[in-house]
Scaffold this active site. Structure first.
Site, short mmCIF file in Angstrom:
data_model
loop_
_atom_site.label_atom_id
_atom_site.label_comp_id
_atom_site.label_asym_id
_atom_site.label_seq_id
_atom_site.Cartn_x
_atom_site.Cartn_y
_atom_site.Cartn_z
N ASP A 144 -15.93 -13.67 3.10
CA ASP A 144 -14.80 -12.88 2.62
C ASP A 144 -15.24 -11.41 2.61
O ASP A 144 -16.23 -11.05 1.98
CB ASP A 144 -14.42 -13.34 1.20
CG ASP A 144 -13.17 -12.64 0.69
OD1 ASP A 144 -12.20 -13.33 0.37
OD2 ASP A 144 -13.16 -11.40 0.63
N ASP A 179 -9.01 -11.27 6.03
CA ASP A 179 -10.39 -10.89 5.70
C ASP A 179 -11.27 -12.07 5.30
O ASP A 179 -12.29 -11.90 4.67
CB ASP A 179 -10.39 -9.83 4.58
CG ASP A 179 -10.22 -10.45 3.20
OD1 ASP A 179 -9.50 -11.46 3.09
OD2 ASP A 179 -10.81 -9.92 2.26
N GLU A 180 -10.87 -13.28 5.71
CA GLU A 180 -11.55 -14.45 5.17
C GLU A 180 -11.54 -15.61 6.16
O GLU A 180 -10.52 -15.89 6.77
CB GLU A 180 -10.76 -14.84 3.92
CG GLU A 180 -11.45 -15.74 2.97
CD GLU A 180 -10.60 -15.89 1.69
OE1 GLU A 180 -9.99 -14.90 1.23
OE2 GLU A 180 -10.54 -17.01 1.20
N1 DCP Z 1 -3.98 -7.81 -0.62
C1 DCP Z 1 -2.74 -7.27 -0.95
N2 DCP Z 1 -2.12 -7.64 -2.12
C2 DCP Z 1 -2.70 -8.53 -2.96
C3 DCP Z 1 -3.94 -9.10 -2.63
C4 DCP Z 1 -4.57 -8.70 -1.44
O1 DCP Z 1 -2.21 -6.46 -0.19
N3 DCP Z 1 -2.07 -8.87 -4.10
C5 DCP Z 1 -4.64 -7.38 0.64
C6 DCP Z 1 -5.57 -6.22 0.38
C7 DCP Z 1 -6.95 -6.80 0.38
C8 DCP Z 1 -6.80 -7.97 1.33
O2 DCP Z 1 -5.47 -8.42 1.19
O3 DCP Z 1 -7.93 -5.86 0.80
C9 DCP Z 1 -7.78 -9.10 1.05
O4 DCP Z 1 -7.55 -9.63 -0.23
P1 DCP Z 1 -8.69 -10.14 -1.18
O5 DCP Z 1 -8.06 -10.97 -2.21
O6 DCP Z 1 -9.80 -10.75 -0.39
O7 DCP Z 1 -9.21 -8.83 -1.93
P2 DCP Z 1 -10.13 -7.65 -1.46
O8 DCP Z 1 -10.75 -7.93 -0.13
O9 DCP Z 1 -9.37 -6.37 -1.55
O10 DCP Z 1 -11.23 -7.61 -2.60
P3 DCP Z 1 -12.48 -8.57 -2.87
O11 DCP Z 1 -13.69 -7.69 -2.72
O12 DCP Z 1 -12.29 -9.01 -4.27
O13 DCP Z 1 -12.43 -9.68 -1.89
CA CA Z 2 -11.87 -9.87 0.32
CA CA Z 3 -9.80 -12.69 0.92
#
Ligand code: DCP
Ligand code: CA
Ligand code: CA
Length: 369
Positions: free
Chosen positions: A10, A110-111
């Protein structure tokens, strides 16, 4: 089922990390990526934020106005989402990840899950080494960090990846699964939302350990046979769901508007070549091959015309794509007198195998021994 080793990769604070990569000077400030709704200047929600911003309580889903309040007086960076840019980076990384797996399943932008049982000869030491290699590769090639979880199945790998963030690497061997899961809140399990959490809390079930010890029959009575059994198995870290490629698209295409309406082949090809490159990179990132190339022309009167050609053997060649595209446009312009306003390229008849013929040959070849 044979023992497996599954990895979940991730990417950390993904959208915000992409923005930091584009402009490293913002790295030490809170970075907030926003989906602006456009109603008023600050209406909309936070898509994600870097860890500096999270320190101030800014996270995905909160209103932009609230994020601004929480960061009041602090020099911070608010940016609109640029999904095309993040997708480009994601495609390249997914291609790298796929190459390190026996089987691969992208879950979101991203995963992804990687089954690495064979690649690591069922050794957790080797799997951890591979994870470090992957992390280095992504960092060196794309300047991005990620968090990785390794376990005997998808359920454990996912929870392990969430365990330490950012830039984490958590390995949970089969013999440690029960101990690892026990203290975590039931909410960590996929499928346990707010409602289920409340219900379980009222039964004094707070942790996964509590859930594992809870009577199965009672769970079945409460949630039904399927869900009850699922919660019970999950709490024990049992999950047989295979890592498999998600359904392939039927076609991959791009369409774009020309600077001005035209009949000029050179002008059209200039745009269409770029579209081919775009389509091609998505095709390759997905590990697919095409047989059919379609061109589309939206005329100045908005009528849509299309022409296609199917070649004998599946290929992923950009050269062939461009050549087919060029011939189709040439022929189209010769035959019609429309002015093109938008042009599009689509590849279809997609498959995973380059050449079916080759597969048949190797089939007959192997039947000889
Ligand atoms: N995303 C979004 N709205 C949300 C959740 C996520 O637009 N409610 C988008 C932005 C994030 C991406 O999806 O960058 C990936 O979501 P993740 O849940 O993996 O969160 P992040 O990558 O931002 O943070 P982490 O470091 O916790 O994985
Ligand atoms: Ca992420
Ligand atoms: Ca993710």
């Amino acid at each position: 089922m044979h023992p497996r080793i599954v990895m979940l990769v991730d990417l950390d604070y993904f959208f915000a990390q992409c923005e930091e990569r584009r402009n490293p000077s913002i790295k030490d400030k809170p970075v907030v990526v926003c989906v602006y709704s456009g109603r008023t200047e600050d209406s909309g929600a936070v898509s994600t934020a870097n860890y500096v911003a999270r320190h101030y309580g800014v996270k995905s889903g909160i209103p932009i106005s609230l994020a601004k309040k929480r960061l009041e007086g602090i020099e911070s960076v608010f940016l609109p989402v640029d999904k095309a840019f993040y997708k480009q980076i994601s495609d390249i990384i997914m291609y790298v990840l796929r190459s390190h797996s026996d089987s691969f399943e992208q879950v979101s932008v991203d995963e992804a899950y990687l089954d690495v049982s064979k690649k690591s000869q069922n050794s957790y030491v080797a799997a951890k080494r591979l994870a470090k290699k992957i992390k280095n590769e992504i960092f060196n090639q794309q300047q991005l960090t990620c968090s990785v979880g390794i376990g005997p199945n998808k359920l454990v790998a996912k929870i392990a990846a969430d365990y330490q963030k950012p830039d984490g690497l958590t390995t949970v061997k089969p013999e440690d699964v029960i101990r690892f899961l026990a203290p975590l809140p039931v909410r960590s399990l996929v499928g346990v939302g707010k409602k289920t959490e409340k219900k379980l809390e009222s039964l004094n079930v707070h942790t996964i350990g509590h859930l594992a010890k809870f009577d199965v029959q009672k769970l079945v009575d409460l949630f039904g046979r399927k869900l009850g059994a699922y919660f019970h198995n999950s709490a024990l870290g049992v999950d047989d769901d295979p890592v498999e490629e998600r359904g392939d698209p039927e076609s991959i295409g791009r369409i774009s508007t020309l600077k001005e309406d035209t009949q000029d082949l050179t002008v059209i090809l200039d745009k269409a070549n770029k579209l081919c490159e775009d389509v091609h990179s998505r095709l390759v990132a997905k590990g697919l091959f095409y047989k059919t190339v379609t061109i589309r022309v939206v005329a100045d009167n908005l009528e849509v015309h299309s022409r296609s050609n199917t070649i004998e053997n599946p290929t992923n060649s950009l050269e062939i794509l461009k050549k087919e595209m060029k011939e189709l446009f040439k022929k189209f312009l010769d035959e019609s007198d429309v002015y093109a306003r938008r042009v599009g390229i689509t590849v279809s008849s997609l498959s995973r195998k380059e050449n079916q013929q080759k597969t048949i040959t190797s089939f007959f070849g192997s039947s000889n021994n």
